[in-house]
Design an enzyme around this catalytic site. Sequence first.
Site, PDB file in Angstrom:
ATOM      1  N   THR A   1       3.284  -8.575  -4.195  1.00  4.04           N
ATOM      2  CA  THR A   1       1.997  -7.981  -4.535  1.00  4.04           C
ATOM      3  C   THR A   1       1.441  -8.658  -5.772  1.00  4.04           C
ATOM      4  O   THR A   1       2.132  -8.769  -6.789  1.00  4.04           O
ATOM      5  CB  THR A   1       2.090  -6.466  -4.802  1.00  4.04           C
ATOM      6  OG1 THR A   1       0.947  -6.068  -5.556  1.00  4.04           O
ATOM      7  CG2 THR A   1       3.332  -6.063  -5.567  1.00  4.04           C
ATOM      8  N   ILE A   2       0.186  -9.093  -5.666  1.00  2.00           N
ATOM      9  CA  ILE A   2      -0.433  -9.653  -6.876  1.00  2.00           C
ATOM     10  C   ILE A   2      -0.669  -8.543  -7.886  1.00  2.00           C
ATOM     11  O   ILE A   2      -0.806  -8.800  -9.067  1.00  2.00           O
ATOM     12  CB  ILE A   2      -1.752 -10.409  -6.587  1.00  2.00           C
ATOM     13  CG1 ILE A   2      -2.786  -9.494  -5.943  1.00  2.00           C
ATOM     14  CG2 ILE A   2      -1.518 -11.646  -5.744  1.00  2.00           C
ATOM     15  CD1 ILE A   2      -4.198 -10.066  -5.969  1.00  2.00           C
ATOM     16  N   ASP A   3      -0.692  -7.293  -7.408  1.00  2.00           N
ATOM     17  CA  ASP A   3      -0.948  -6.172  -8.322  1.00  2.00           C
ATOM     18  C   ASP A   3       0.235  -5.883  -9.244  1.00  2.00           C
ATOM     19  O   ASP A   3       0.094  -5.194 -10.240  1.00  2.00           O
ATOM     20  CB  ASP A   3      -1.282  -4.905  -7.529  1.00  2.00           C
ATOM     21  CG  ASP A   3      -2.610  -5.014  -6.810  1.00  2.00           C
ATOM     22  OD1 ASP A   3      -3.317  -6.021  -7.020  1.00  2.00           O
ATOM     23  OD2 ASP A   3      -2.949  -4.103  -6.027  1.00  2.00           O
TER      24      ASP A   3
ATOM     25  N   ARG B   1      -5.456  -2.040  -7.331  1.00  4.42           N
ATOM     26  CA  ARG B   1      -5.827  -0.740  -6.777  1.00  4.42           C
ATOM     27  C   ARG B   1      -5.337   0.406  -7.646  1.00  4.42           C
ATOM     28  O   ARG B   1      -6.075   1.309  -7.982  1.00  4.42           O
ATOM     29  CB  ARG B   1      -5.248  -0.609  -5.371  1.00  4.42           C
ATOM     30  CG  ARG B   1      -5.771   0.554  -4.581  1.00  4.42           C
ATOM     31  CD  ARG B   1      -5.002   0.730  -3.300  1.00  4.42           C
ATOM     32  NE  ARG B   1      -5.071  -0.398  -2.415  1.00  4.42           N
ATOM     33  CZ  ARG B   1      -4.042  -1.176  -2.099  1.00  4.42           C
ATOM     34  NH1 ARG B   1      -2.862  -0.951  -2.617  1.00  4.42           N
ATOM     35  NH2 ARG B   1      -4.187  -2.178  -1.275  1.00  4.42           N
TER      36      ARG B   1
ATOM     37  N   GLY C   1       4.208  -5.522   0.238  1.00  6.41           N
ATOM     38  CA  GLY C   1       4.084  -4.533  -0.830  1.00  6.41           C
ATOM     39  C   GLY C   1       4.721  -3.202  -0.448  1.00  6.41           C
ATOM     40  O   GLY C   1       5.544  -3.139   0.478  1.00  6.41           O
ATOM     41  N   ASP C   2       4.298  -2.132  -1.115  1.00  5.92           N
ATOM     42  CA  ASP C   2       4.990  -0.852  -0.901  1.00  5.92           C
ATOM     43  C   ASP C   2       4.843  -0.327   0.524  1.00  5.92           C
ATOM     44  O   ASP C   2       5.782   0.225   1.088  1.00  5.92           O
ATOM     45  CB  ASP C   2       4.586   0.192  -1.952  1.00  5.92           C
ATOM     46  CG  ASP C   2       3.081   0.362  -2.079  1.00  5.92           C
ATOM     47  OD1 ASP C   2       2.332  -0.393  -1.420  1.00  5.92           O
ATOM     48  OD2 ASP C   2       2.660   1.255  -2.821  1.00  5.92           O
ATOM     49  N   GLY C   3       3.656  -0.544   1.136  1.00  6.69           N
ATOM     50  CA  GLY C   3       3.459  -0.094   2.515  1.00  6.69           C
ATOM     51  C   GLY C   3       4.436  -0.807   3.449  1.00  6.69           C
ATOM     52  O   GLY C   3       5.060  -0.187   4.324  1.00  6.69           O
TER      53      GLY C   3
ATOM     54  N   ARG D   1      -2.281  -5.535   8.256  1.00  4.72           N
ATOM     55  CA  ARG D   1      -2.011  -4.260   7.593  1.00  4.72           C
ATOM     56  C   ARG D   1      -1.609  -3.245   8.646  1.00  4.72           C
ATOM     57  O   ARG D   1      -1.963  -3.363   9.809  1.00  4.72           O
ATOM     58  CB  ARG D   1      -3.252  -3.769   6.861  1.00  4.72           C
ATOM     59  CG  ARG D   1      -3.506  -4.483   5.556  1.00  4.72           C
ATOM     60  CD  ARG D   1      -4.267  -3.611   4.585  1.00  4.72           C
ATOM     61  NE  ARG D   1      -4.496  -4.311   3.342  1.00  4.72           N
ATOM     62  CZ  ARG D   1      -3.617  -4.358   2.340  1.00  4.72           C
ATOM     63  NH1 ARG D   1      -2.458  -3.747   2.460  1.00  4.72           N
ATOM     64  NH2 ARG D   1      -3.895  -5.009   1.233  1.00  4.72           N
ATOM     65  N   GLY D   2      -0.874  -2.237   8.207  1.00  3.31           N
ATOM     66  CA  GLY D   2      -0.543  -1.153   9.129  1.00  3.31           C
ATOM     67  C   GLY D   2       0.845  -1.313   9.722  1.00  3.31           C
ATOM     68  O   GLY D   2       1.350  -2.428   9.862  1.00  3.31           O
TER      69      GLY D   2
HETATM   70  O1  F6P Z   1      -2.311  -6.549  -2.572  1.00  7.32           O
HETATM   71  C1  F6P Z   1      -2.967  -5.438  -3.050  1.00  7.32           C
HETATM   72  C2  F6P Z   1      -4.393  -5.728  -3.252  1.00  7.32           C
HETATM   73  O2  F6P Z   1      -4.499  -6.822  -4.077  1.00  7.32           O
HETATM   74  C3  F6P Z   1      -5.132  -4.536  -3.842  1.00  7.32           C
HETATM   75  O3  F6P Z   1      -5.355  -4.588  -5.204  1.00  7.32           O
HETATM   76  C4  F6P Z   1      -6.407  -4.539  -3.067  1.00  7.32           C
HETATM   77  O4  F6P Z   1      -6.926  -3.241  -2.967  1.00  7.32           O
HETATM   78  C5  F6P Z   1      -5.993  -5.049  -1.760  1.00  7.32           C
HETATM   79  O5  F6P Z   1      -5.013  -6.011  -2.021  1.00  7.32           O
HETATM   80  C6  F6P Z   1      -7.135  -5.551  -0.945  1.00  7.32           C
HETATM   81  O6  F6P Z   1      -6.664  -6.187   0.195  1.00  7.32           O
HETATM   82  P1  F6P Z   1      -7.386  -6.133   1.629  1.00  7.32           P
HETATM   83  O7  F6P Z   1      -8.848  -6.271   1.381  1.00  7.32           O
HETATM   84  O8  F6P Z   1      -6.790  -7.261   2.359  1.00  7.32           O
HETATM   85  O9  F6P Z   1      -7.036  -4.811   2.215  1.00  7.32           O
END
Ligand code: F6P
Length: 434
Positions: free
Chosen positions: A205-207, A252, A176-178, A151-152
Site C-alpha cells: 500500500t502506498i498509504d 484514505r 493491502g488490508d482488503g 478490487r473485491g
Molecule cells: O492504495 C490505497 C489508495 O492509495 C487509497 O489511498 C485510495 O483511496 C485508493 O488507493 C484509490 O484507488 P482506486 O481508485 O484504484 O480505488
Amino acid sequence: MFGGKPMPTTQDFIIKTLGECRFDSPLRRGGKRVFVADDRRIRLEDELGTDAAGSEVLSLEKAGPRERIFFDPPSTTVAVVTCGGLSPGLNNVIRSVYYDLAHNYHVKRVLGIREGFRGLNPDEGSPPVELDPAFVHDIHNLGGTVLGSSRGGQDPAVMVDFLQSEEIDVLLCVGGDGTQRGAHGIAEEIERRGLSKAVVGIPKTIDNDIPYVWMSFGYASAAEVAQQVVKGAHVEALGAPNGVGLVKVMGRNAGFIAAGAAVASQEANFVLVPEVPFPLEGDDGFLAALERRVTERGHAVVIAAEGAGQHLFEETGERDASGNVRHVDIGTFLRDRIKEHFEARGLELNLKYIDPSYVVRSCPANAWDRILSDRMARMAVHAGMAGKTDLLIGFHHQSLVHVPIGTAVAHTRQLDPNSDQWQAVLGCTGQPHW
Ligand code: F6P
C-alpha cells in the site's frame, strides 16, 4: 492500549504451520548461517522505560529461510496474485518471487494469477500464466502490475477449489488490508478442508497503513513523486501574486504520503491529514490561517490527504469494491472554499489545484522500494516453503517478521499526531496545532 486498540497478547503472534518440515532446504551454502531458526523473535516494544508495556514480553517471529522446509521443491507449485490499487514495486515482487523460487529453491512451476482474486475464480478471471525468465525479464522497470489487478473478493470456496484443481501448494497474496482479509478467508477455507496449502501475504500500500509494517514497499516511491509535485506547486504559487498551490494526494485513512511529501520537499505551509481534524471556519480555522499566510508572505502551499477533513461532511455511505468508504472529495471542496473565502474578502487569489493521485502510485519503484519489495518477496517465499500459513510479512524494528494476518488486519495504522513524524510536519510548515 496499543495504537488505540486493546494490547495484543502472545496468542496474537502465533504463526500457524502446515506440519512437520520433512525436507532439507536447498539454500544450504556450506554452513548454517543462512538460515533463521524458528525461535528467533523480534520484540514488539524495543524501548525500556517507566511507561514501557507490562510484564509480558511480546514478540514477532523473525522471517527468513528455514533449514528444514515443508514442501519438496521439485514437486511444489507456487502462485502469486496482485490485488487492489497499484503500487510501485508490484512487478519487482513478481520477479523476485519467481527468481528466488527458480534459482534458490529450484521450484519448477510458478504461476502468476491474472487480475487479482478474480483470477482465482475461473468464471470471472483469465487463466494463470506460467512465469519464466522471458515473462519476468524486464518487468522490474515498469510501474503497475503485469499480472493485472482488481478490487473485491471472491468466494473463498471457489478460490480454494481453484487452488486444488491447479495443484497450487503456496499462494502469495500481494495487497493491502482488503486483500489480506481475502487471503485470511482462503487460509481458513483451506484449514476447514484439511488441505496442505500455505497462504502468505505480502503487504502492499502506498498509504503505508498496515500495522506491523513500518514501511510498505511503494510508499517511498509515491512520496518521492508527491514531493516533486509539491515542489512544482510551490514554484507555481511563487509565480503569481497571492499564489496558492493546493495538492491533493492519496491517503484514505492515513496521512503518511502527505506528511512525507511535506517533510521531503520542505515547501508546504499546511498539511491536512485524516488523523488531525481541523476547523475550517473562524479565526482558528484553516481558511483564516491560509489568508494570514498569503497576506504575510504572498504565497502558500497546501497538501491535503484524500481522507482529510471528512469530519466536515456527512458520510457518503458509499463503498468501493474492496469495501472501503468512499470519501467526499476534499481537494475540490477546499479549492472551491478557498476561492469563495478570498473572493468574499476582496482579496486577489491565484490558486493552482493539482491532483496527482494516480501519477504518484503508477511510477516504477525507486531504489529503496526495489530493495524492499525484493526482500519482502523472498521472505514470503521462505515462509511458504516452510509451510507457514495465514501470515503476512511485516517490517518491525528493521527486521522482516511473520505476522498472523488476523492480527495485522485487526486495525489500520495511522500517523500518530504525538509522534516526531508529525512534529516534523508542524516544524516545517508552521501550521496551527489543531
Ligand atoms: O492504495 C490505497 C489508495 O492509495 C487509497 O489511498 C485510495 O483511496 C485508493 O488507493 C484509490 O484507488 P482506486 O481508485 O484504484 O480505488
